[in-house]
Write a protein that holds these residues in place. Sequence first.
Motif, PDB file in Angstrom:
ATOM      1  N   SER A 164     -22.372  22.389   7.666  1.00 39.07           N
ATOM      2  CA  SER A 164     -23.317  22.851   8.683  1.00 39.07           C
ATOM      3  C   SER A 164     -24.120  24.067   8.214  1.00 39.07           C
ATOM      4  O   SER A 164     -25.200  24.340   8.749  1.00 39.07           O
ATOM      5  CB  SER A 164     -22.576  23.207   9.975  1.00 39.07           C
ATOM      6  OG  SER A 164     -21.810  22.118  10.436  1.00 39.07           O
ATOM      7  N   ALA A 165     -23.598  24.786   7.241  1.00 38.01           N
ATOM      8  CA  ALA A 165     -24.287  25.988   6.764  1.00 38.01           C
ATOM      9  C   ALA A 165     -25.682  25.666   6.243  1.00 38.01           C
ATOM     10  O   ALA A 165     -26.599  26.488   6.351  1.00 38.01           O
ATOM     11  CB  ALA A 165     -23.458  26.669   5.674  1.00 38.01           C
ATOM     12  N   PHE A 166     -25.866  24.460   5.675  1.00 41.53           N
ATOM     13  CA  PHE A 166     -27.183  24.094   5.153  1.00 41.53           C
ATOM     14  C   PHE A 166     -28.220  23.966   6.270  1.00 41.53           C
ATOM     15  O   PHE A 166     -29.418  24.045   6.019  1.00 41.53           O
ATOM     16  CB  PHE A 166     -27.089  22.781   4.375  1.00 41.53           C
ATOM     17  CG  PHE A 166     -26.314  22.894   3.087  1.00 41.53           C
ATOM     18  CD1 PHE A 166     -26.829  23.601   2.002  1.00 41.53           C
ATOM     19  CD2 PHE A 166     -25.068  22.315   2.952  1.00 41.53           C
ATOM     20  CE1 PHE A 166     -26.119  23.715   0.820  1.00 41.53           C
ATOM     21  CE2 PHE A 166     -24.347  22.415   1.773  1.00 41.53           C
ATOM     22  CZ  PHE A 166     -24.879  23.122   0.700  1.00 41.53           C
ATOM     23  N   GLU A 167     -27.747  23.737   7.498  1.00 42.54           N
ATOM     24  CA  GLU A 167     -28.673  23.595   8.626  1.00 42.54           C
ATOM     25  C   GLU A 167     -29.147  24.944   9.154  1.00 42.54           C
ATOM     26  O   GLU A 167     -30.166  25.021   9.846  1.00 42.54           O
ATOM     27  CB  GLU A 167     -27.993  22.815   9.761  1.00 42.54           C
ATOM     28  CG  GLU A 167     -27.506  21.428   9.345  1.00 42.54           C
ATOM     29  CD  GLU A 167     -26.625  20.787  10.401  1.00 42.54           C
ATOM     30  OE1 GLU A 167     -26.548  21.349  11.522  1.00 42.54           O
ATOM     31  OE2 GLU A 167     -26.013  19.746  10.123  1.00 42.54           O
ATOM     32  N   THR A 168     -28.412  25.989   8.866  1.00 41.35           N
ATOM     33  CA  THR A 168     -28.772  27.334   9.336  1.00 41.35           C
ATOM     34  C   THR A 168     -28.714  28.304   8.154  1.00 41.35           C
ATOM     35  O   THR A 168     -27.811  29.143   8.071  1.00 41.35           O
ATOM     36  CB  THR A 168     -27.820  27.809  10.444  1.00 41.35           C
ATOM     37  OG1 THR A 168     -26.464  27.722   9.955  1.00 41.35           O
ATOM     38  CG2 THR A 168     -27.964  26.961  11.690  1.00 41.35           C
TER      39      THR A 168
END
Length: 480
Positions: free
Chosen positions: A368-372
Amino acid sequence: MRARKLFIGGKIRAIRGEQGLTQAGFATKLGISTSYLNQIENNQRHVSASVLLALAEAFSVDITTLSDQDTDRLLADVSEALADPVSGGTQPSLTDVKLVVQNAPSFARAFVALHQAMRRSGDQLAELDETLERSGALTDPTPYEEVRDFFHYVDNYIHELDLAGEALNQELAKSRGVSLKALADYIERRHRVRVVIGAGGEAGAGQGEGDAVGLRRFDPVSRVLWLNPRSPVSTQAFQIACQIALIEHDAVMRRIIEEARFRSADAAAICRIGLANYFAGAAILPYGAFAAAARELRHDLVLLADRFSTSLEQVAHRLSTLQRPGQKGVPFFFARVDKAGNITKRHSATKLQFARFGSACPLWNAHSAFETPNRIIRQLAETPDGVRYLCLATTVSKPSGGWRDPVQFYALALGCEVAHAGELVYADDLDVARAEAFEPIGVSCRICERRECHQRAVPPLKRRLLVDPDRRKPVPYDLD
């Protein structure tokens, strides 16, 4: 919370062997009966607090080194190897596997090594490239995997190099502190190596300044160390420290490599780079000062990076190495993950052990870090064994040049068991006491046996599938 019982019979036997004592003589010095010692050594009885104190008093044993984290790590590796279809036959129970790992750890490690040699193809484990399969490169672990396992089993802590890095930091701190210029002056004064930030005139057509250098290039004839001018100052300082290690601590690193008994020269060469990187991390982030700052700042990654003028990745990686006997920090896991889910760096001082093959659990917040980007995100997670974690994740990018040059993009993952969450600033407003706050995650789909998972990519290797054509769930099968 009830204290966990400690079964460390193998380590007790090793201590007794080092002392050259019989069971009767060893038991006398500990003030226990021979039969009780025999039961401890065979993991039929756990080690009590009084026995631990007696070990410390009678034999000067640092009881903080007598944890069973090595057993947890080895247990995870053996369990995953047994889950592979190549093992075949009836699967032993978890109790049986624990008995083998606790009572015969060397046998368990030999089994894991044997399993690595038996891997056949990507379809069996991680769908590795068909070309590698035809070439036979999967017969043995790659040199990179071998080095990764070396650091894994030494708890990612190299005592001699850690002390040496800390000593260099203290020497430089006596004058003006550890900085890029201080490191450059040191390597020139001590080793007659001149630091040049630039390509050294070697960039050819189509190359920008620094392209021919990479991150670092040393010419032993001219005694010039070239650094990439596009690299951040923290990276340039780190690379000077690496070169200091390669020159100043070559004998120490050679001895460590020889004792590791790698299968190939390639693995030995890769390990040498890893050891130099380890020294550099210890020099830039010295154990005592860094551990104290981590406690003071409650493990705030940004504040730690600012205080030591370094990168988030260097801080996160260093936090996972704070395993010095008698001075251990919070046990963290650390991983670096690319966009495809491949784990390019990994270490765990916790019970969480990363999958050796295949991608990580898609429910883990590292993805999920790639999304934010550029934000630290948090996750309360629970693994199938019931252990709960506070997981942190953020992204880092490593641009290498101009418009046409590639940019490396990774997610960094850092976490600890929730029992230590109070020592992290990131847990202040989280309800860690509420069971519903924890998301169920796994290690890898191939060894995760959760029945209800909407993100499952492949079925677990040890469960029989139940397929009903008249029913359709998010995953097109049930597990028995």
